[in-house]
Enzyme design. Structure first.
Site, PDB file in Angstrom:
ATOM      1  N   GLY A 173      41.400  41.882  37.178  1.00 30.36           N
ATOM      2  CA  GLY A 173      39.391  42.230  36.730  1.00 30.36           C
ATOM      3  C   GLY A 173      38.479  41.879  37.407  1.00 30.36           C
ATOM      4  O   GLY A 173      37.247  42.244  37.336  1.00 30.36           O
ATOM      5  N   LYS A 174      38.908  41.508  38.285  1.00 33.92           N
ATOM      6  CA  LYS A 174      37.501  40.876  39.460  1.00 33.92           C
ATOM      7  C   LYS A 174      37.495  41.341  40.909  1.00 33.92           C
ATOM      8  O   LYS A 174      36.373  40.802  41.367  1.00 33.92           O
ATOM      9  CB  LYS A 174      37.735  39.831  40.237  1.00 33.92           C
ATOM     10  CG  LYS A 174      38.372  38.188  38.962  1.00 33.92           C
ATOM     11  CD  LYS A 174      37.145  37.692  37.393  1.00 33.92           C
ATOM     12  CE  LYS A 174      37.487  37.149  36.699  1.00 33.92           C
ATOM     13  NZ  LYS A 174      36.280  37.317  35.380  1.00 33.92           N
ATOM     14  N   VAL A 198      39.432  42.329  43.167  1.00 31.74           N
ATOM     15  CA  VAL A 198      39.836  41.238  44.248  1.00 31.74           C
ATOM     16  C   VAL A 198      41.574  41.829  44.189  1.00 31.74           C
ATOM     17  O   VAL A 198      42.476  41.421  45.439  1.00 31.74           O
ATOM     18  CB  VAL A 198      39.858  40.080  44.322  1.00 31.74           C
ATOM     19  CG1 VAL A 198      38.420  39.686  44.627  1.00 31.74           C
ATOM     20  CG2 VAL A 198      40.250  39.226  43.431  1.00 31.74           C
ATOM     21  N   SER A 199      42.078  43.254  43.592  1.00 34.55           N
ATOM     22  CA  SER A 199      43.650  43.369  43.946  1.00 34.55           C
ATOM     23  C   SER A 199      44.211  42.619  43.371  1.00 34.55           C
ATOM     24  O   SER A 199      45.232  42.988  44.162  1.00 34.55           O
ATOM     25  CB  SER A 199      43.803  44.305  45.700  1.00 34.55           C
ATOM     26  OG  SER A 199      42.279  45.288  45.986  1.00 34.55           O
ATOM     27  N   SER A 200      43.939  41.883  41.898  1.00 33.06           N
ATOM     28  CA  SER A 200      45.599  41.896  41.498  1.00 33.06           C
ATOM     29  C   SER A 200      46.263  42.566  41.374  1.00 33.06           C
ATOM     30  O   SER A 200      47.311  42.117  41.499  1.00 33.06           O
ATOM     31  CB  SER A 200      44.996  41.362  40.196  1.00 33.06           C
ATOM     32  OG  SER A 200      44.498  42.154  39.287  1.00 33.06           O
ATOM     33  N   ALA A 249      48.747  43.219  44.254  1.00 35.98           N
ATOM     34  CA  ALA A 249      49.233  42.232  45.147  1.00 35.98           C
ATOM     35  C   ALA A 249      50.356  41.768  44.502  1.00 35.98           C
ATOM     36  O   ALA A 249      51.538  41.614  44.830  1.00 35.98           O
ATOM     37  CB  ALA A 249      48.647  40.943  44.702  1.00 35.98           C
ATOM     38  N   ASP A 276      43.903  49.074  49.267  1.00 29.89           N
ATOM     39  CA  ASP A 276      43.854  47.239  48.347  1.00 29.89           C
ATOM     40  C   ASP A 276      45.585  47.353  49.421  1.00 29.89           C
ATOM     41  O   ASP A 276      45.889  46.252  49.162  1.00 29.89           O
ATOM     42  CB  ASP A 276      44.459  47.313  46.852  1.00 29.89           C
ATOM     43  CG  ASP A 276      42.789  48.109  46.286  1.00 29.89           C
ATOM     44  OD1 ASP A 276      41.941  48.009  47.122  1.00 29.89           O
ATOM     45  OD2 ASP A 276      42.549  48.486  45.452  1.00 29.89           O
TER      46      ASP A 276
END
Length: 989
Positions: free
Chosen positions: A645-646, A648-650, A653, A695
């Protein structure tokens, strides 16, 4: 003080003249040279010191007419942007200016000077050209050092470009002219030297006792004292009273006369003798260098150190500190924020145990004297093997991934013992930033294939794997949910079988963002945080099933069938179930894989387990797209450090790491680009999030400390863009949860596709009018080239293929600001986006979402061109301005948020604050990824001051919102560069 004739090296019957060259890199080299010179003069010899250091460094310790000082600088060492950052390109450019361009004149001058003083012997610490000058003058030479500049500059050449490599070759060639190397402990590989003699630590002697020093300073014997020793560079730092534990004092080296200090900080005099102060302190806080390390070890003073960027002597010294239980590492952020207490308290609990020699100055002087008068000093009898090892490690350095710490293989540290040779008083070490982890993991697993690449998070993951089979012994003290995760993971693997490990990082969206689905050029940086996945294949009959999975199969009356079991760490943070399992047969509909739509409904039926779609979905995509059939059971362990949820493409990943592990375990050869596209299908069709492909591409194809440049049509990597040495990117999390599955992102995407459909329709309409009129329209509008443009625009695949000027000239004033979904469908039927659906009752913004990618593509191209332009404040200001433009364009689309806007305003305030210094500032910021919260990307000068400003913004944001944002800094390789590990647990007998 004066030198007594009976001190140190025994006097020689032959009077000798030494020329001693000292590198221009800091005072540390000069201070250790003092010790060697002092003993040579005590033995009755003359020493001419060639140095750029101030005279007092030598004359305060040696008061003798035999000491001659010649102020000449023949090299520059490493140019420092600030106390903790080396400017690699500036270092090479300065060396070229100092030592390469005037080389011929330097050699001529030095040969003449050596003859004029009638030098008998040349010593270098560690000036390359001095060795060549000695050879040209017909004089023997020796180097005394723990590192050489060819090794240090090797990494700089990798960063700056191969056109600088001749510098390294020339330095190595110069060193090869010296007779041998007197090698100090904590040494780096130095293959240029033919022979080596190891000596103990060279340490400056003490003049006063601890009691005498404290009495002079007015400090009681029971007061804890830390000396702040950063090479005279903390004058601009904001030192805080609260940084120290209660009752402590801090003695500050290098404070300016005008600097005001808190009451528990004390300025030291400019001429204070640092060794005495160190020995009288309880610990030292500073940066690692040979002088600070040798004095900390010899006086048994714990050393709290902060790493320097781009100075590769440091890891070797760092490991020596840690080996002798004398070092505590402090992260840079805590140094700047004044969070010192836990480190200082940890330091004073250490028991430093260095018992080796500290008379290296005397030993080196004796060797120099004996060699100069013609006596043979036994040197490295295994010279060939040593040089080969050093050359291999230097090769590792030249080829290592940028941003990786030096990771030297285990055999390097053990080779000397295998040859039956000790390294003087210095132990040998495996050089890795997590030495204890490396040793432990190498005992736990055999790495049958792949390379950890020095990545500390990968070593940590392997260590956590090693602990799983002993999990029942460590349940006490665990939180209930964490214990459930670990217990489930503990029963996941058969330890006698192979396990495959993959790693994929998150990404920081530097430029491009949501314009990816409109075909834009994007620039993305893989971040340090990454997801690790461990995967094991097992025959269904051997698979260790959880009890409920066993019961399910028994209830169905099935024989052993392939089962998928997943454990995901971190469930307690995101409030989801930590485990998931299913029969792989559930992915089949007869003899064909089930549809993506059916899979999406399957995973959506239980919100607590919807997360499993990111992992299990990779299996269905491989079945559907590549025809892969899975006959074995699969066990996944997912551990991600990429926060959810930040922005940065969790999710990317997790998808990329999972699919990489599946591909490795099944021998599938999928190139990184194709793997990223397959992972996008997981997110678009099974998870149901309408993201673009950037991403997954960054997570799969990215490289550390480089921007991945990609044209999203659909996914063409056009290259990797080097981040200039003076530029740095940070991510700051707003604390507002971002989701590409959110309504705002989806509605903006729908609006952009509506706009594209309208533009195509307008272009087609103009074309059809021109045909029906027989080109009888306005001739200026309908020239042949105009018709070609309209034909292209009538079949526009991507909005980004429309130039800004063409958009403004033809279409900007014709697009509506908003349009109801039903109205659009009635007029245009469909918006031609396969991953979003138009809500007929919703009013969509059209003009702003359509305009954004057209202009963003132009901004990204400009940004990429500017990155390679000449270094200047104007360059950075222009780059930052493009980020600001992007941010406000997001807001115009409706994708802004209060938190991200506040962060961007804080960056602007910091940038335009007249009180900020010039040496390090921030230049721009923008919201990233899908917007509506998440992370802000910041660009600034790569300097300590910029890092301080980032931390100030973090604190100001907390003061305003109550939320302390995460900071993303650093980079790591993508999944394609990492590859995979094939490991097997070592079974203890």
């Amino acid at each position: 003080m004066r030198i007594d004739d009976n001190e140190g090296v025994s006097a020689s019957s032959k009077h000798l003249v030494f020329a001693y060259y000292v590198t221009g890199h800091g005072f540390g080299h000069a201070t250790r040279v003092v010790e060697v010179v002092r003993h040579l003069i005590a033995a009755g010899h003359d020493v001419h010191v060639v140095t750029g250091a101030p005279d007092f460094v030598f004359t305060s310790e040696i008061q003798s007419p035999r000491l001659k000082i010649r102020k000449v600088l023949l090299d520059c060492g490493a140019v420092q942007a600030d106390a903790l950052t080396v400017d690699r390109l500036a270092s090479l450019e300065k060396y070229v200016e100092t030592a390469v361009v005037p080389r011929a004149e330097i050699l001529k001058t030095e040969v003449e000077w050596l003859h004029s003083i009638k030098a008998d012997f040349v010593v270098s610490d560690v000036v390359p050209v001095a060795c060549r000058a000695a050879a040209d003058a017909g004089i023997r030479s020796v180097c005394v050092t723990n590192f050489s500049w060819d090794f240090i500059y090797a990494e700089y050449v990798m960063a700056a470009g191969y056109h600088h490599r001749s510098i390294v070759w020339q330095i190595a060639e110069d060193y090869s002219h010296c007779e041998f190397l007197i090698r100090l402990p904590g040494y780096c590989p130095m293959p240029a030297f033919r022979d080596v003699i190891d000596v103990p630590l060279v340490v400056r002697r003490l003049h006063k006792s601890r009691k005498e020093v404290r009495k002079e300073l007015g400090i009681a014997g029971d007061v804890n004292v830390v000396i702040l020793n950063f090479g005279g560079q903390p004058s601009g730092w904001n030192l805080k009273e609260a940084s120290l534990p209660t009752g402590w004092l801090c003695l500050v080296c290098g404070a300016s006369e005008t600097q005001e200090l808190p009451p528990n900080f004390v300025k030291l005099a400019k001429d204070a003798y640092t060794p005495d102060i160190i020995a009288a302190s309880d610990c030292m806080l500073g940066k690692i260098g040979y002088g600070t390390v040798s004095e900390a070890l010899s006086y048994k003073i714990p050393f709290v150190f902060v790493r320097r960027d781009y100075f590769n002597e440091e890891p070797f010294l760092r490991n020596m500190l840690e080996f002798y239980q004398c070092g505590v590492e402090m992260i840079r952020r805590d140094l700047l924020m004044g969070q010192w207490k836990p480190y200082l308290e940890r330091a004073v609990s250490l028991k430093p145990c260095y018992e080796g020699g500290i008379n290296g100055g005397e030993v080196a002087a004796h060797i120099l004297q004996e060699t100069a008068i013609g006596r043979h000093c036994a040197s490295d009898k295994f010279s060939g093997a040593r040089r080969l090892r050093d050359a291999i490690i230097l090769g590792y350095q030249l080829q290592r991934v940028p941003g990786r710490d030096i990771a030297i293989p285990e055999w390097y540290s053990r080779a000397e013992n295998e040859l039956g040779q000790s390294a003087g008083s210095s132990p040998t070490f495996q050089v890795n930033e997590n030495n204890s982890l490396v040793e432990s993991c190498s005992d736990d697993f055999d790495i049958l294939q792949g390379d950890v690449q020095g990545l500390s998070d990968t070593w940590t993951f392997l260590k956590s794997l090693a602990k799983l089979d002993a999990i029942h012994d460590s349940e006490k003290g665990m939180e209930k949910k964490t214990m459930r995760e670990r217990k489930a993971a503990g029963g996941l693997f058969n330890w006698e079988d192979e396990i495959f490990v993959a790693r994929a990082p998150g990404r920081l969206d530097v430029m491009g963002g949501i314009a990816d689905y409109s075909g834009s050029l994007v620039l993305q940086m893989p971040i340090r945080e990454a997801c690790h996945v461990a995967l094991q294949r097992n025959h269904p009959g051997k698979h260790r099933l959880w009890k409920h999975a066993q019961a399910r199969q028994q209830a169905k009356g099935q024989v052993a069938t392939p089962v998928l079991q997943i454990v995901s760490y971190g469930s307690e943070i995101s409030n989801r179930a930590p485990t998931f399992d299913m029969d792989l047969s559930d992915f089949m509909d007869g003899d064909k894989p089930i549809s993506y739509e059916k899979a999406r409904k399957f995973f959506a039926q239980d919100p607590a387990q919807k997360w499993a779609a990111y992992v299990a979905g990779t299996i269905l995509v491989l079945m559907t797209e590549l025809g892969v059939r899975f006959e074995d059971s699969l066990s996944f362990l997912v551990s991600s450090a990429v926060p959810e949820g930040k922005g940065v493409s969790s999710s990317a990943a997790v998808e990329v790491a999972s699919m990489s592990a599946v591909a490795a375990a099944h021998g599938l050869s999928i190139n990184p680009r194709d793997l990223a596209i397959l992972c996008q299908k997981v997110e678009n069709h099974i998870v149901g999030a309408p993201c673009g492909v950037m991403d997954q591409m960054t997570s799969s194809c990215g490289e550390a400390n480089k921007l991945l440049a990609m044209i999203c049509q659909p996914a063409e990597v056009i290259g990797l863009v080097e981040i200039p040495n003076h530029v740095r990117f940070w991510g700051i999390d707003s604390g507002i949860r971002h989701s590409v599955g959110g309504a705002d992102y989806g509605s903006v995407r729908v609006g952009a596709y509506m706009g594209r459909k309208m533009i195509k329709s307008m272009a087609s309409s103009i074309l059809s009018q021109s045909v029906s009129n027989g080109n009888g329209g306005n001739p200026e509008e309908l020239e042949d080239e105009g018709i070609e443009l309209l034909e292209t625009e009538a079949s526009l695949d991507y909005l980004c293929n429309l130039s800004p000027h063409r958009y403004e000239a033809r279409y900007a004033d014709k697009l509506p600001d908003f349009m109801l979904g039903q109205t659009f469908i009635d007029e245009y039927s469909d918006h031609d986006d396969p991953v979003t659906v138009i809500d007929q009752k919703r009013s969509y913004s059209v003009k702003a979402p359509a305009r954004h990618p057209i202009y963003e593509n132009f901004r990204v191209k400009t940004f990429k061109a500017l990155l390679t332009s000449a270094t200047s404040d104007e360059q950075l200001t222009a780059l930052g301005g493009l980020l600001y433009q992007c941010h406000y364009s997001y807001s115009a689309c409706g994708l802004g948020s209060d938190g991200t806007n506040r962060l961007v305003q804080l960056v602007q305030g910091m940038q335009h604050n007249k009180s900020t210094t010039d040496d390090g500032t921030l230049y721009g910021a923008k919201i990233t990824g899908g917007g509506s919260g998440g992370t802000v990307c910041v660009i600034g000068r790569n300097s300590l001051r910029s890092s301080q400003q980032i931390l100030e913004i973090q604190q100001r944001y907390k003061a305003a919102t109550g939320y302390l944002p995460l900071i993303f800094e650093g980079s790591s390789p993508g999944a394609g560069k990492f590859g995979y590990l094939r490991i097997r647990r070592r079974i203890s007998l």
